[in-house]
Motif scaffolding. Structure first.
Motif, PDB file in Angstrom:
ATOM      1  N   MET A   1      37.067  36.791  33.774  1.00 26.49           N
ATOM      2  CA  MET A   1      36.787  37.952  32.928  1.00 26.49           C
ATOM      3  C   MET A   1      38.086  38.466  32.308  1.00 26.49           C
ATOM      4  N   GLN A   2      38.070  38.703  30.999  1.00 26.14           N
ATOM      5  CA  GLN A   2      39.263  39.168  30.299  1.00 26.14           C
ATOM      6  C   GLN A   2      39.319  40.690  30.168  1.00 26.14           C
ATOM      7  N   ARG A   3      38.326  41.385  30.698  1.00 23.84           N
ATOM      8  CA  ARG A   3      38.297  42.833  30.589  1.00 23.84           C
ATOM      9  C   ARG A   3      39.113  43.478  31.708  1.00 23.84           C
ATOM     10  N   TYR A   4      39.541  44.702  31.453  1.00 23.02           N
ATOM     11  CA  TYR A   4      40.246  45.498  32.450  1.00 23.02           C
ATOM     12  C   TYR A   4      39.296  46.553  33.015  1.00 23.02           C
ATOM     13  N   CYS A   5      39.586  46.981  34.220  1.00 27.71           N
ATOM     14  CA  CYS A   5      38.860  48.099  34.820  1.00 27.71           C
ATOM     15  C   CYS A   5      39.784  49.310  34.816  1.00 27.71           C
ATOM     16  N   LEU A   6      39.395  50.347  34.092  1.00 24.01           N
ATOM     17  CA  LEU A   6      40.172  51.589  34.015  1.00 24.01           C
ATOM     18  C   LEU A   6      39.611  52.574  35.034  1.00 24.01           C
ATOM     19  N   ILE A   7      40.427  52.933  36.023  1.00 19.09           N
ATOM     20  CA  ILE A   7      40.016  53.892  37.050  1.00 19.09           C
ATOM     21  C   ILE A   7      40.734  55.208  36.772  1.00 19.09           C
ATOM     22  N   ALA A   8      39.962  56.227  36.428  1.00 11.86           N
ATOM     23  CA  ALA A   8      40.524  57.505  35.987  1.00 11.86           C
ATOM     24  C   ALA A   8      40.187  58.609  36.977  1.00 11.86           C
ATOM     25  N   ASN A   9      41.158  59.484  37.194  1.00 10.05           N
ATOM     26  CA  ASN A   9      40.959  60.645  38.064  1.00 10.05           C
ATOM     27  C   ASN A   9      40.857  61.906  37.202  1.00 10.05           C
ATOM     28  N   PRO A  10      39.662  62.485  37.070  1.00 15.21           N
ATOM     29  CA  PRO A  10      39.507  63.671  36.217  1.00 15.21           C
ATOM     30  C   PRO A  10      40.189  64.913  36.770  1.00 15.21           C
ATOM     31  N   ASN A  11      40.645  64.858  38.037  1.00 18.43           N
ATOM     32  CA  ASN A  11      41.312  66.015  38.643  1.00 18.43           C
ATOM     33  C   ASN A  11      42.831  65.936  38.562  1.00 18.43           C
ATOM     34  N   ALA A  12      43.368  64.864  37.959  1.00 13.10           N
ATOM     35  CA  ALA A  12      44.823  64.729  37.846  1.00 13.10           C
ATOM     36  C   ALA A  12      45.383  65.836  36.959  1.00 13.10           C
ATOM     37  N   GLY A  13      46.692  66.106  37.116  1.00 10.01           N
ATOM     38  CA  GLY A  13      47.325  67.253  36.467  1.00 10.01           C
ATOM     39  C   GLY A  13      47.021  67.405  34.994  1.00 10.01           C
ATOM     40  N   LYS A  14      47.346  66.409  34.173  1.00  6.23           N
ATOM     41  CA  LYS A  14      47.133  66.511  32.735  1.00  6.23           C
ATOM     42  C   LYS A  14      45.653  66.465  32.382  1.00  6.23           C
ATOM     43  N   MET A  15      44.874  65.739  33.183  1.00  7.79           N
ATOM     44  CA  MET A  15      43.455  65.569  32.875  1.00  7.79           C
ATOM     45  C   MET A  15      42.710  66.890  32.985  1.00  7.79           C
ATOM     46  N   ARG A  16      43.200  67.816  33.811  1.00  3.93           N
ATOM     47  CA  ARG A  16      42.521  69.097  33.967  1.00  3.93           C
ATOM     48  C   ARG A  16      42.706  69.984  32.744  1.00  3.93           C
ATOM     49  N   LYS A  17      43.768  69.727  31.980  1.00  3.07           N
ATOM     50  CA  LYS A  17      44.103  70.618  30.873  1.00  3.07           C
ATOM     51  C   LYS A  17      43.583  70.109  29.533  1.00  3.07           C
ATOM     52  N   VAL A  18      43.587  68.811  29.344  1.00  2.61           N
ATOM     53  CA  VAL A  18      43.220  68.232  28.053  1.00  2.61           C
ATOM     54  C   VAL A  18      42.275  67.061  28.304  1.00  2.61           C
ATOM     55  N   PRO A  19      41.202  66.937  27.512  1.00  2.00           N
ATOM     56  CA  PRO A  19      40.294  65.792  27.676  1.00  2.00           C
ATOM     57  C   PRO A  19      40.951  64.516  27.157  1.00  2.00           C
ATOM     58  N   LEU A  20      41.685  63.840  28.023  1.00  2.83           N
ATOM     59  CA  LEU A  20      42.503  62.710  27.591  1.00  2.83           C
ATOM     60  C   LEU A  20      41.809  61.360  27.720  1.00  2.83           C
ATOM     61  N   LEU A  21      40.726  61.284  28.469  1.00  8.33           N
ATOM     62  CA  LEU A  21      40.134  59.975  28.742  1.00  8.33           C
ATOM     63  C   LEU A  21      39.715  59.268  27.455  1.00  8.33           C
ATOM     64  N   ASN A  22      39.065  59.987  26.549  1.00  5.09           N
ATOM     65  CA  ASN A  22      38.646  59.360  25.291  1.00  5.09           C
ATOM     66  C   ASN A  22      39.848  58.900  24.476  1.00  5.09           C
ATOM     67  N   ALA A  23      40.923  59.686  24.512  1.00  5.54           N
ATOM     68  CA  ALA A  23      42.135  59.305  23.779  1.00  5.54           C
ATOM     69  C   ALA A  23      42.719  58.013  24.341  1.00  5.54           C
ATOM     70  N   VAL A  24      42.746  57.900  25.663  1.00  7.28           N
ATOM     71  CA  VAL A  24      43.276  56.684  26.285  1.00  7.28           C
ATOM     72  C   VAL A  24      42.392  55.483  25.967  1.00  7.28           C
ATOM     73  N   ARG A  25      41.094  55.680  25.991  1.00  6.67           N
ATOM     74  CA  ARG A  25      40.190  54.578  25.669  1.00  6.67           C
ATOM     75  C   ARG A  25      40.414  54.093  24.234  1.00  6.67           C
ATOM     76  N   SER A  26      40.646  55.018  23.321  1.00  9.42           N
ATOM     77  CA  SER A  26      40.922  54.632  21.932  1.00  9.42           C
ATOM     78  C   SER A  26      42.217  53.841  21.828  1.00  9.42           C
ATOM     79  N   LEU A  27      43.229  54.279  22.575  1.00 15.85           N
ATOM     80  CA  LEU A  27      44.508  53.565  22.561  1.00 15.85           C
ATOM     81  C   LEU A  27      44.359  52.157  23.136  1.00 15.85           C
ATOM     82  N   LEU A  28      43.581  52.026  24.193  1.00 12.23           N
ATOM     83  CA  LEU A  28      43.342  50.703  24.774  1.00 12.23           C
ATOM     84  C   LEU A  28      42.600  49.805  23.784  1.00 12.23           C
ATOM     85  N   ASP A  29      41.614  50.372  23.092  1.00 15.83           N
ATOM     86  CA  ASP A  29      40.874  49.591  22.096  1.00 15.83           C
ATOM     87  C   ASP A  29      41.798  49.125  20.975  1.00 15.83           C
ATOM     88  N   LYS A  30      42.663  50.017  20.498  1.00  9.41           N
ATOM     89  CA  LYS A  30      43.596  49.657  19.427  1.00  9.41           C
ATOM     90  C   LYS A  30      44.548  48.552  19.858  1.00  9.41           C
TER      91      LYS A  30
END
Length: 295
Positions: free
Chosen positions: A1-30
């Protein structure tokens, strides 16, 4: 399989302040990094998710969170062929900093896309792995007294809030440290470090390296509360190794136990309380493959 598994912690410091998961997913796609997402929001879940990813045949596992998330995800893939990618989103991000991984999301994703890897050692104790360091004594007592709820609410400040009361109430029993089956010392607090920086970014082990096959032990011999403000003051200024009651060693195996039997002395790994002494720490060279900047 050539896909990656992204394991994200929604309680991490920056994640609590800004919805970053979608931004990271976009960067990975790019960057052309196809991936699936799993979230971890409970202690130990990151280990389970990483083990499942290894069994599923992913190309790699990406940890999106702080040092706790990175440590759990790494623990789940040790012994597999997977490489760990780190996208820092915590308060301190000490392991990423030790590897030279920047905190800017775009730059961290680019390091994964470039594909350069490095193998680093880990510590193993009581069937668990750690990346940054472990300790017994006052430091571990402070960690034990910090609740998960206060960590989520206050971040690193939760430890500072617990430190004064723990400093005054801890009994400072003697810890015996035996290294590589030979050198034996004892003191009030022992830190075994894989990385140079520790806790709130203090350079406790200036000679440490992630790939030298050993870990660095810093032994604070003082066993009274009044010793520790002095240690802390010196540590803040990178002068603790100049003190005559602080010792520094390198070894690949460590035994930590109470000098007096049946004495309860707390022990922690990577900022999480694990158990009371005695424990044996084994350094496992080149145990973990990580994406890192080229040297």
């Amino acid at each position: 399989m050539q896909r990656y598994c992204l394991i994200a912690n929604p309680n991490a410091g920056k994640m609590r302040k800004v919805p970053l998961l979608n931004a990271v997913r976009s960067l990975l796609d790019k960057a052309g990094l196809e991936h699936d997402v799993r979230t971890t929001d409970a202690p130990g879940l990151g280990i389970t998710l990483a083990m499942e990813a290894a069994a599923a045949g992913y190309r790699g596992v990406l940890a999106f969170g702080g040092d706790g998330t990175v440590s759990e995800v790494a623990s789940g893939i040790i012994g597999s062929d997977l490489t760990l990618g780190i996208i820092p989103a915590g308060t301190m991000n000490l392991f990423a900093r030790e590897l030279g991984i920047p905190t800017r999301l775009e730059e961290a994703v680019q390091i994964i896309a470039q594909g350069h890897t490095r193998r680093v050692e880990v510590g193993k104790v009581e069937g668990r792995y750690f990346l940054l360091g472990a300790s017994a004594g006052l430091d571990a007592a402070i960690v034990r007294n910090v609740t998960p709820g206060s960590k989520r609410r206050w971040g690193k400040w939760a430890y500072y809030l617990k430190a004064p009361l723990t400093l005054l109430t801890y009994s400072y029993p003697a810890v015996r440290l035996v290294m590589d089956g030979g050198v034996t010392m004892q003191g009030g607090t022992v830190v075994v470090a894989n990385a140079r920086d520790y806790g709130d970014g203090y350079r406790i082990a200036p000679g440490a390296s992630l790939d030298d096959g050993v870990m660095d032990a810093c032994l604070f011999r003082g066993r009274r509360a009044f010793n520790y403000p002095r240690y802390f003051w010196a540590l803040r200024r990178n002068r603790h190794l100049l003190l005559n009651d602080v010792d520094y060693y390198k070894a690949s195996n460590f035994l930590l136990r109470p000098v007096k039997e049946n004495t309860k002395i707390p022990f922690q790994i990577d900022g999480d309380y694990l158990c009371d002494l005695p424990v044996k720490i084994q350094v496992i060279p080149k145990a973990l493959s990580v994406y890192s900047p080229e040297a």
